[in-house]
Motif scaffolding. Structure first.
Motif, PDB file in Angstrom:
ATOM      1  N   THR A   1       0.754  -1.354  -0.239  1.00 36.02           N
ATOM      2  CA  THR A   1       0.059  -0.104   0.229  1.00 36.02           C
ATOM      3  C   THR A   1       1.054   0.936  -0.278  1.00 36.02           C
ATOM      4  N   THR A   2       0.927   2.441  -0.341  1.00 38.73           N
ATOM      5  CA  THR A   2       1.216   3.581  -0.744  1.00 38.73           C
ATOM      6  C   THR A   2       0.534   4.545  -1.473  1.00 38.73           C
ATOM      7  N   THR A   3       0.903   5.623  -1.261  1.00 40.49           N
ATOM      8  CA  THR A   3       0.388   7.282  -1.960  1.00 40.49           C
ATOM      9  C   THR A   3       0.861   7.656  -2.919  1.00 40.49           C
ATOM     10  N   GLU A   4      -0.023   8.691  -3.514  1.00 39.70           N
ATOM     11  CA  GLU A   4      -0.024   9.187  -4.818  1.00 39.70           C
ATOM     12  C   GLU A   4       0.140  10.835  -4.103  1.00 39.70           C
ATOM     13  N   MET A   5       0.964  11.414  -3.320  1.00 42.16           N
ATOM     14  CA  MET A   5       0.704  12.586  -1.957  1.00 42.16           C
ATOM     15  C   MET A   5       0.769  13.621  -2.969  1.00 42.16           C
ATOM     16  N   ALA A   6       1.212  14.304  -4.428  1.00 38.08           N
ATOM     17  CA  ALA A   6       0.852  15.065  -4.840  1.00 38.08           C
ATOM     18  C   ALA A   6       0.144  14.870  -6.429  1.00 38.08           C
ATOM     19  N   ALA A   7      -1.180  14.293  -6.010  1.00 35.72           N
ATOM     20  CA  ALA A   7      -1.475  13.779  -7.811  1.00 35.72           C
ATOM     21  C   ALA A   7      -1.836  15.100  -8.344  1.00 35.72           C
ATOM     22  N   GLU A   8      -1.670  14.971  -9.588  1.00 33.26           N
ATOM     23  CA  GLU A   8      -1.689  15.285 -10.231  1.00 33.26           C
ATOM     24  C   GLU A   8      -3.138  15.232 -11.101  1.00 33.26           C
ATOM     25  N   ALA A   9      -4.159  15.879 -11.615  1.00 26.02           N
ATOM     26  CA  ALA A   9      -4.815  15.635 -12.674  1.00 26.02           C
ATOM     27  C   ALA A   9      -4.218  14.286 -13.323  1.00 26.02           C
ATOM     28  N   ARG A  10      -3.177  14.719 -13.466  1.00 26.47           N
ATOM     29  CA  ARG A  10      -3.043  13.400 -15.164  1.00 26.47           C
ATOM     30  C   ARG A  10      -2.503  12.020 -14.276  1.00 26.47           C
TER      31      ARG A  10
ATOM     32  N   ARG B   1      -2.884  -1.044  -3.339  1.00 25.49           N
ATOM     33  CA  ARG B   1      -3.555  -0.077  -2.964  1.00 25.49           C
ATOM     34  C   ARG B   1      -2.385   1.534  -3.478  1.00 25.49           C
ATOM     35  N   ILE B   2      -3.568   2.388  -4.135  1.00 24.76           N
ATOM     36  CA  ILE B   2      -2.961   3.799  -3.628  1.00 24.76           C
ATOM     37  C   ILE B   2      -4.283   4.556  -3.299  1.00 24.76           C
ATOM     38  N   ARG B   3      -3.657   5.804  -2.538  1.00 24.02           N
ATOM     39  CA  ARG B   3      -4.051   6.273  -1.576  1.00 24.02           C
ATOM     40  C   ARG B   3      -4.050   7.411  -1.602  1.00 24.02           C
TER      41      ARG B   3
END
Ligand SMILES: [Zn+2]
Length: 540
Positions: free
Chosen positions: A227-236, A253-255
């Motif tokens: 499980t990890t994160t996308e901390m600065a998710a741009e729209a793309r 798993r992505i948050r």
């Protein structure tokens, strides 16, 4: 009634369950991707029927699938079009210049060159900045921009300065800086939003999507992360993850968090998200919206993190705050009232103070902090008084103790040997019973959680410098920061983070016994196999 049948039973393991009631188990039974039973071999084998696969672990240690609570998987993609200046390349300035020179030789005159990953603290010639004058020696006719490993600071040559308007009189945007020598002449070092003046290449969304689905996801599984994160998710990026899930290629798993306020790469998303009505938790167990990200200060190595004490050798430099307190307060309140978790990047004590005042503003306006789980990120130098307030408000700390190993040499240089003793004061959190997760902020550092664990236990830099042991914690406390505590930070404690009947069968088989290897060897532990929902997603 027929007994429930297991798809797989794993036997003869040493399972570190991270469940206080039964911390060790010998076997687990898995059905439909979830644990049916975590216990003795006899208990687990009760679920074995014809067709059940039996996996004999031959005494190997197994831990829950690791949770890296602060990463930027898609930014790996941003590096694919640049010269890689990290790792071995950054052990000397000579190496960096050789790499740039080699790229110049293959590039037509006048074309841009971009690199990423240098860290002057690791130069064997000494921790000197890479100036335009130095870059000119290898690239007089091609504009060059090379980003420091932190991404907050970079160096350009004279031609690049000319093309991008980086002059003595240029006015840097808020949060940006043009470094100058004693005569006021730009040195070629720039930071923060000044980097936006550079036409840094963006790989196509298709390129990033392929990388995420293949190399990046594989690397994450190879390091035992499920499980990890996308901390600065741009729209793309959000689209990429959705598309990959549709195609059945997204397994990890992505948050994801989007930026509340505008930032280097991202437009502000708070108002739009509120209009749509999205709250933290929207999505599914694989891909889920987690909340709003706020960037309060820069980086320590880049000397832009906001401290109350100046950087070594720069008595006037206390770092940079990126937000006005009143504006931040208003946005944090809107975030909270809209049912979204706020994740606040705050490294220095001055930035941490700003984050705390934002939380206090929310509380004063009737916000209940406990269901929102405010999280503070990096948190290098909180004061004791600030730690007490964090505890009082139930703030979850995302300690970037992984920086100690990977970036510690530069932090040591710019903070000095005394202040680093208190950097990432994890022992304070343990003693107060606070929930804290650890991270490596990949691609700022290698995503390997074992290096974060080594950092928390041994507090030594890659170059061998010590951050002191007063804030060392033991290996089980450190493992919590990548399992149960990280799950809590992401509202995932009911489905992952420990081995318990009903939770997903996410687990990592290790090459060493986590409980008995010497402290110094913790960082070298590797995964032999990683299972996500009972399925092997990596095998050594
Ligand atoms: Zn980050």
């Amino acid at each position: 009634m027929l007994p429930k049948r297991a798809d797989t039973v794993f036997i003869n393991g040493k399972f570190i369950t991270m469940e206080d009631a039964s911390p060790l188990a010998q076997a687990v039974a898995v059905s439909g991707g979830r644990f049916l039973c975590v216990g003795t071999k006899e208990e687990a084998m009760k679920y074995a029927v014809e067709g059940t696969e039996i996996v004999d672990l031959a005494g190997k240690t197994v831990i829950p699938g690791l949770i890296e609570s602060h990463a930027h998987p898609c930014y790996y993609g941003d590096q694919c079009a640049t010269i890689n200046l990290s790792g071995e390349a950054t052990t000397s300035m000579e190496n960096i210049l050789k790499k740039v020179a080699a790229a110049v030789a293959k590039t037509p005159k006048g074309a841009w060159l971009f690199g990423w990953g240098w860290d002057e603290a690791k130069f064997k010639e000494g921790a000197n900045p890479i100036t335009a004058e130095i870059l000119d020696t290898v690239s007089p006719d091609n504009p060059v921009f090379i980003k420091r490993t932190c991404g907050h600071v970079g160096s350009v040559n004279t031609l690049a300065m000319k093309l991008c308007g980086i002059t003595a009189d240029a006015v840097p945007p808020v949060g940006g800086k043009i470094f100058k020598d004693e005569k006021g002449v730009p040195t070629g070092v720039i930071s923060g939003a000044v980097q936006n003046w550079i036409p840094f290449p963006k790989p196509t969304d298709e390129q990033i999507m392929e990388l995420v689905a293949t190399d990046i996801q594989n690397e994450i599984f190879r390091k035992g992360i499920t499980t990890t994160t996308e901390m600065a998710a741009e729209a793309r990026f959000v689209k990429i993850y959705q598309e990959l899930q549709k195609q059945g290629r997204l397994k990890m798993r992505i948050r994801f968090y989007t930026f509340a306020r505008s930032n280097v790469n991202c437009p502000a998303t708070l108002a739009e998200t509120v209009k749509v009505g999205l709250m933290s938790g929207f999505g599914n167990d694989t891909l889920r919206f987690a909340g709003m990200k706020y960037l309060l200060d820069g980086s320590t190595g880049g000397k832009t993190a906001a401290f109350s004490v100046p950087y070594v050798g720069e008595p006037d430099n206390f770092g940079t705050l990126y937000n006005d307190q009143d504006e931040l307060n208003a946005d944090m309140l809107l975030t909270a009232q809209s049912g979204m978790q706020a994740s606040l990047h705050a490294i220095g004590d001055v930035a941490i103070e700003q984050a705390l005042q934002g939380v206090e503003y929310c509380l004063a306006h009737g916000v209940d902090p406990s269901p929102l789980r405010f999280r503070f990120e990096h948190v290098e130098s909180p004061t004791v008084e600030q730690i007490e307030r964090m505890k009082k408000y139930g703030i979850l700390v995302g300690t970037s103790a992984g920086f100690i190993y990977a970036l510690g040499d530069s932090h040591y240089n710019v903070m000095g040997p005394e202040r680093v003793q208190w950097a990432f004061p994890n022992k304070e959190y343990v003693e107060r019973g606070m929930v804290f997760a650890c991270n490596n902020d990949c691609p700022v550092c290698d995503i390997n959680p074992m290096l974060g664990i080594y950092s928390m236990v041994c507090r030594k830099t890659q170059g061998g410098k010590s951050f002191g042991t007063a804030q060392s914690i033991d290996r089980m406390q450190a493992l919590k920061a990548y399992t149960v505590n990280a799950a809590k930070m992401l509202f995932d404690e009911d489905i992952v983070g420990s081995m318990k009947a009903g939770k997903y069968a996410d687990m990592v088989v290790l090459n060493e016994d986590y409980l008995t290897v010497p402290d110094e060897a913790l960082g070298k532990i590797t995964a032999l196999a990683t299972y996500l929902a009972g399925e092997a997603v990596y095998k050594a």
